[in-house]
Every structure is written in C-alpha cells, then in structure tokens.
Design a protein around this motif. Structure first.
Motif, PDB file in Angstrom:
ATOM      1  N   GLY A   1      16.237  36.771  40.348  1.00 58.12           N
ATOM      2  CA  GLY A   1      15.541  37.660  41.267  1.00 58.12           C
ATOM      3  C   GLY A   1      14.161  37.106  41.581  1.00 58.12           C
ATOM      4  N   ASP A   2      13.570  37.570  42.671  1.00 59.77           N
ATOM      5  CA  ASP A   2      12.286  37.027  43.099  1.00 59.77           C
ATOM      6  C   ASP A   2      11.133  37.325  42.150  1.00 59.77           C
ATOM      7  N   ASP A   3      11.317  38.294  41.266  1.00 65.94           N
ATOM      8  CA  ASP A   3      10.263  38.656  40.321  1.00 65.94           C
ATOM      9  C   ASP A   3      10.522  38.083  38.923  1.00 65.94           C
ATOM     10  N   PHE A   4      11.422  37.113  38.816  1.00 64.66           N
ATOM     11  CA  PHE A   4      11.802  36.563  37.515  1.00 64.66           C
ATOM     12  C   PHE A   4      10.616  35.892  36.831  1.00 64.66           C
ATOM     13  N   ARG A   5      10.410  36.248  35.557  1.00 62.96           N
ATOM     14  CA  ARG A   5       9.373  35.654  34.707  1.00 62.96           C
ATOM     15  C   ARG A   5      10.004  35.344  33.361  1.00 62.96           C
ATOM     16  N   PHE A   6       9.470  34.351  32.654  1.00 60.12           N
ATOM     17  CA  PHE A   6      10.037  33.965  31.365  1.00 60.12           C
ATOM     18  C   PHE A   6       8.969  33.353  30.483  1.00 60.12           C
ATOM     19  N   GLY A   7       9.274  33.331  29.182  1.00 61.43           N
ATOM     20  CA  GLY A   7       8.365  32.743  28.209  1.00 61.43           C
ATOM     21  C   GLY A   7       7.309  33.725  27.736  1.00 61.43           C
ATOM     22  N   ASN A   8       6.588  33.289  26.709  1.00 63.50           N
ATOM     23  CA  ASN A   8       5.538  34.096  26.101  1.00 63.50           C
ATOM     24  C   ASN A   8       4.570  34.610  27.156  1.00 63.50           C
ATOM     25  N   LYS A   9       4.314  35.903  27.122  1.00 67.11           N
ATOM     26  CA  LYS A   9       3.419  36.593  28.050  1.00 67.11           C
ATOM     27  C   LYS A   9       3.817  36.384  29.509  1.00 67.11           C
ATOM     28  N   ARG A  10       5.137  36.165  29.717  1.00 65.75           N
ATOM     29  CA  ARG A  10       5.673  35.999  31.073  1.00 65.75           C
ATOM     30  C   ARG A  10       4.975  34.871  31.832  1.00 65.75           C
ATOM     31  N   ALA A  11       4.618  33.817  31.102  1.00 66.92           N
ATOM     32  CA  ALA A  11       3.847  32.711  31.683  1.00 66.92           C
ATOM     33  C   ALA A  11       4.658  31.854  32.648  1.00 66.92           C
ATOM     34  N   GLY A  12       5.987  31.821  32.488  1.00 62.88           N
ATOM     35  CA  GLY A  12       6.826  31.035  33.392  1.00 62.88           C
ATOM     36  C   GLY A  12       7.251  31.850  34.592  1.00 62.88           C
ATOM     37  N   ASP A  13       7.336  31.193  35.739  1.00 62.15           N
ATOM     38  CA  ASP A  13       7.748  31.890  36.956  1.00 62.15           C
ATOM     39  C   ASP A  13       8.749  31.038  37.736  1.00 62.15           C
ATOM     40  N   VAL A  14       9.124  31.514  38.899  1.00 61.77           N
ATOM     41  CA  VAL A  14      10.114  30.832  39.716  1.00 61.77           C
ATOM     42  C   VAL A  14       9.622  29.438  40.103  1.00 61.77           C
ATOM     43  N   ALA A  15       8.337  29.290  40.414  1.00 63.07           N
ATOM     44  CA  ALA A  15       7.800  27.977  40.788  1.00 63.07           C
ATOM     45  C   ALA A  15       7.992  26.964  39.663  1.00 63.07           C
ATOM     46  N   LEU A  16       7.733  27.364  38.430  1.00 65.77           N
ATOM     47  CA  LEU A  16       7.936  26.471  37.288  1.00 65.77           C
ATOM     48  C   LEU A  16       9.417  26.155  37.114  1.00 65.77           C
ATOM     49  N   LEU A  17      10.263  27.149  37.235  1.00 65.56           N
ATOM     50  CA  LEU A  17      11.703  26.945  37.108  1.00 65.56           C
ATOM     51  C   LEU A  17      12.190  25.942  38.159  1.00 65.56           C
ATOM     52  N   ARG A  18      11.639  26.035  39.372  1.00 67.14           N
ATOM     53  CA  ARG A  18      12.037  25.143  40.475  1.00 67.14           C
ATOM     54  C   ARG A  18      11.633  23.687  40.226  1.00 67.14           C
ATOM     55  N   ARG A  19      10.663  23.457  39.384  1.00 64.95           N
ATOM     56  CA  ARG A  19      10.282  22.071  39.058  1.00 64.95           C
ATOM     57  C   ARG A  19      11.350  21.376  38.225  1.00 64.95           C
ATOM     58  N   HIS A  20      12.240  22.156  37.638  1.00 68.07           N
ATOM     59  CA  HIS A  20      13.253  21.602  36.733  1.00 68.07           C
ATOM     60  C   HIS A  20      14.683  21.754  37.238  1.00 68.07           C
TER      61      HIS A  20
END
Length: 175
Positions: free
Chosen positions: A115-134
C-alpha cells in the motif's frame, strides 16, 4: 500452501505482497489476486508476508478480524503459494529497515506489492522509496465499496463495534 516464520523461506524468485491483511477483506483480496496473477505470469511462487498480531492490534489493542489460522485459510483459498507469518513483538520492532530488506532478499522478489502508506523497520524508518532501491515495487490503490468509501480493516471494525454487521459483511467479502 506452506506457512513460514521470518527468515525461514528462501526462493529463487517470487512475487510478494506485504501487509497486515487483517480480515483478508475485499480490498486485500484485490491485492492478493493481483499478486497471484502476476506470480503466475512470471512463473514464480506468490508470497504473502504478514504479521501476527497485526500491528494495530499490537500497538492499539484493536480487535482482530481473523485469527492466524483463519487468515492462512483465506489466503490459501485465494491461491497463495507461501505465507510468511512474522511474530510482531518487541524483538521484531527492533529490526532495522536493512534487516527487513535482507530478509525479503531471501525470496528474490521480481515484484513487491504494498500500500502507498507502507512503512517498515524500527520506528517505521523504512518507506516505499527505500524499498524501491532494492526491489521493483507496485503500489496498490485503495479499493472502494459501491458508496465510494475505502474498504479498510479499521472501517470494518468500526461497523462491527457499532452493531452494523450487515454493512460490514459485504466489505469482508468472504462470509
């Protein structure tokens, strides 16, 4: 269909959908059907990465719409090949975004659906932009009901708490 714990599934390729999927409601079903369709066209397994308990239940004490066994059965009925059921607890919350990306790399996703609001990692530090780098990432638009309102687990829970089961059941889509 097989159910795995975190960091226990390794695949040569996959298409993955990540989310709480509490209730596996009509909105979730749309995402999961698209993931299964894409995995079949790519010739790789479909993987749902989900959480037990769902984050809202863990943080806010929200009522869950499905227990883990019900969720797994509904996902199986939708044709999902694998489920990763992450134990959402204090230890899981300490994981860094890079830990999550490393784990996701184990299934070699050709596409990740979130979803467009997806966050991950400690304190929700990861976002879609970071996921897209991988990984190649596909954002799913919200699914709305006939009245134009977004179908969400939160909305379904509110309807149930208000005693409006007759309005909640069509949003679930599996009763």
């Amino acid at each position: 269909m097989r159910v795995h714990q975190t960091e226990s599934l390794t695949l040569a390729g996959s298409v993955a959908a990540i989310g709480a999927f509490d209730g596996v409601h009509r909105g979730h079903q749309t995402v999961i059907r698209e993931m299964v369709r894409k995995s079949r066209s790519e010739g790789v397994p479909s993987v749902v990465y989900t959480f037990n308990p769902p984050p809202r239940a863990y943080f806010q004490g929200a009522q869950t719409l499905t227990n883990p066994d019900e969720k797994v059965q509904l996902l199986k009925d939708l044709g999902v090949d694998y489920v990763v059921m992450a134990k959402f607890d204090e230890a899981y919350l300490q994981r860094t975004p890079n830990n999550f990306i490393k784990e996701l790399s184990m299934i070699n996703p050709k596409s990740v659906i979130v979803g467009d609001d997806f966050r991950f990692g400690n304190k929700r530090a990861g976002d879609v932009a970071l996921l897209r780098r991988h990984f190649p990432v596909r954002l799913m638009n919200p699914v709305c009901c006939a009245e134009g309102e977004r179908i969400s687990s939160t909305r379904i829970r509110e309807l149930i708490l208000q005693g409006k089961q007759e309005q909640a059941l069509p949003l679930l889509g599996w009763t």
